[in-house]
Scaffold this motif. Sequence first.
Motif, short mmCIF file in Angstrom:
data_model
loop_
_atom_site.label_atom_id
_atom_site.label_comp_id
_atom_site.label_asym_id
_atom_site.label_seq_id
_atom_site.Cartn_x
_atom_site.Cartn_y
_atom_site.Cartn_z
N ALA A 23 22.69 90.21 58.93
CA ALA A 23 23.28 91.43 59.49
C ALA A 23 22.95 91.56 60.98
O ALA A 23 23.81 91.88 61.80
N THR A 24 21.68 91.30 61.33
CA THR A 24 21.27 91.38 62.73
C THR A 24 22.01 90.36 63.59
O THR A 24 22.47 90.67 64.70
N ALA A 25 22.13 89.14 63.06
CA ALA A 25 22.84 88.09 63.79
C ALA A 25 24.31 88.45 63.97
O ALA A 25 24.89 88.21 65.04
N GLY A 26 24.91 89.04 62.94
CA GLY A 26 26.30 89.45 63.04
C GLY A 26 26.52 90.53 64.09
O GLY A 26 27.48 90.47 64.87
N ILE A 27 25.62 91.50 64.14
CA ILE A 27 25.71 92.56 65.15
C ILE A 27 25.56 91.99 66.55
O ILE A 27 26.31 92.34 67.47
N ALA A 28 24.59 91.07 66.71
CA ALA A 28 24.38 90.44 68.02
C ALA A 28 25.62 89.68 68.46
O ALA A 28 26.02 89.73 69.64
N ALA A 29 26.25 88.97 67.52
CA ALA A 29 27.45 88.20 67.85
C ALA A 29 28.60 89.12 68.27
O ALA A 29 29.33 88.83 69.23
N LEU A 30 28.76 90.24 67.56
CA LEU A 30 29.82 91.19 67.91
C LEU A 30 29.59 91.78 69.29
O LEU A 30 30.55 91.97 70.05
N VAL A 31 28.34 92.06 69.63
CA VAL A 31 28.02 92.58 70.97
C VAL A 31 28.43 91.57 72.03
O VAL A 31 29.05 91.91 73.04
N VAL A 32 28.09 90.29 71.79
CA VAL A 32 28.41 89.25 72.77
C VAL A 32 29.91 89.13 72.97
O VAL A 32 30.41 89.05 74.10
N VAL A 33 30.66 89.13 71.87
CA VAL A 33 32.10 88.86 71.95
C VAL A 33 32.92 90.09 72.34
O VAL A 33 33.93 89.98 73.04
N LEU A 34 32.49 91.28 71.91
CA LEU A 34 33.31 92.47 72.10
C LEU A 34 32.94 93.31 73.32
O LEU A 34 33.78 94.08 73.80
N VAL A 35 31.72 93.20 73.80
CA VAL A 35 31.33 93.97 75.00
C VAL A 35 31.72 93.16 76.24
O VAL A 35 31.17 92.07 76.47
N PRO A 36 32.67 93.64 77.02
CA PRO A 36 33.23 92.83 78.12
C PRO A 36 32.19 92.28 79.09
O PRO A 36 32.26 91.12 79.48
N THR A 37 31.22 93.11 79.50
CA THR A 37 30.26 92.64 80.49
C THR A 37 29.39 91.50 79.94
O THR A 37 29.01 90.58 80.68
N VAL A 38 29.10 91.54 78.64
CA VAL A 38 28.32 90.46 78.02
C VAL A 38 29.18 89.23 77.84
O VAL A 38 28.77 88.11 78.16
N TRP A 39 30.40 89.42 77.34
CA TRP A 39 31.30 88.31 77.09
C TRP A 39 31.61 87.53 78.38
O TRP A 39 31.65 86.30 78.38
N LEU A 40 31.83 88.24 79.48
CA LEU A 40 32.17 87.57 80.73
C LEU A 40 31.07 86.62 81.18
O LEU A 40 31.35 85.63 81.86
N ARG A 41 29.82 86.90 80.78
CA ARG A 41 28.71 86.05 81.20
C ARG A 41 28.42 84.92 80.21
O ARG A 41 27.91 83.87 80.61
N LEU A 42 28.73 85.15 78.95
CA LEU A 42 28.34 84.17 77.93
C LEU A 42 29.50 83.34 77.38
O LEU A 42 29.27 82.38 76.65
N ARG A 43 30.72 83.70 77.73
CA ARG A 43 31.86 82.94 77.19
C ARG A 43 31.89 81.50 77.68
O ARG A 43 32.56 80.65 77.08
N ILE A 44 31.16 81.21 78.74
CA ILE A 44 31.13 79.84 79.25
C ILE A 44 30.56 78.87 78.21
O ILE A 44 30.84 77.68 78.24
N VAL A 45 29.75 79.41 77.27
CA VAL A 45 29.22 78.55 76.21
C VAL A 45 30.36 78.03 75.33
O VAL A 45 30.35 76.88 74.90
N ILE A 46 31.36 78.87 75.07
CA ILE A 46 32.53 78.44 74.30
C ILE A 46 33.25 77.32 75.05
O ILE A 46 33.66 76.30 74.47
N THR A 47 33.40 77.50 76.37
CA THR A 47 34.05 76.48 77.18
C THR A 47 33.26 75.18 77.18
O THR A 47 33.84 74.09 77.11
N LEU A 48 31.94 75.28 77.23
CA LEU A 48 31.10 74.08 77.21
C LEU A 48 31.31 73.29 75.92
O LEU A 48 31.51 72.07 75.95
N VAL A 49 31.30 73.99 74.79
CA VAL A 49 31.52 73.31 73.51
C VAL A 49 32.93 72.74 73.44
O VAL A 49 33.14 71.62 72.94
N HIS A 50 33.90 73.47 73.96
CA HIS A 50 35.29 73.02 74.01
C HIS A 50 35.39 71.69 74.76
O HIS A 50 35.98 70.72 74.26
N GLU A 51 34.83 71.64 75.96
CA GLU A 51 34.96 70.44 76.78
C GLU A 51 34.16 69.27 76.19
O GLU A 51 34.62 68.12 76.24
#
Length: 233
Positions: A23-51
């Motif tokens: 439950a804690t991990a799920g809440i943390a993930a939602l904060v990362v993905v849904l809160v714009p200021t957090v997502w803008l800083r951490l979305r690069i990890v998705i790009t890294l895995v993509h590339e």
Amino acid sequence: MDLREITTRLAAAPVGVPAGAIATAGIAALVVVLVPTVWLRLRIVITLVHELGHAVVGVLSGRRFTGFVVRGDMSGHAVTVGPPRGVGRIATTWAGYPMPALVGLLMLWAATSGYAGLLLFSFLVLLALVLVFVRSAGTLVTVLGTGAAVGALWWWRNDEVQVLAVVATSFVLLVGAWRHVGVLAGAGRRDPGSDAAVLGRLTGIPAPAWLVTFAAVLAAATWGAARLVLDLT
């Protein structure tokens, strides 16, 4: 650091993830993905895995990986050298969008099976190997920062902390993969350089059909992750 210390940190942990940790991990993930200021800083990890997905599948397909770049706006590119057409080129181009969800599923399986430490070490080795292929200062900072976080989590082993971090990251990758494909399906579908558009030119199959294949893999990975979580309850 001796061999005994390394093997201790690679050893399997007791299997079992508390429901509270999920439950804690799920809440943390939602904060990362849904809160714009957090997502803008951490979305690069998705790009890294993509590339890196492009790179790994390219090498497995017999192509030569020469370098990659990731950017904070979720754009990037990985360069592989080989035949300009054919199965290897198609597989390499296709691999980027599904890879974050597949890695997320792998991480969740490792965390729930007691192999979080081994998985983290494998990621650390991979990040060390790709350092020589970095082609921008921002990419170097991203890889070094990710490597430092993974290395610290692996070295100062605490089974509960490792599991929580790996599960949370797996959820971020799974949800982030959907958001990444959603961007491609939206404004990104007009980009002639997008992976779906390139696949369309390589195969003659329309780009929207390739979007469906991305979504199908993401759906399968999400279903697999849900099964793993439900099996814990």
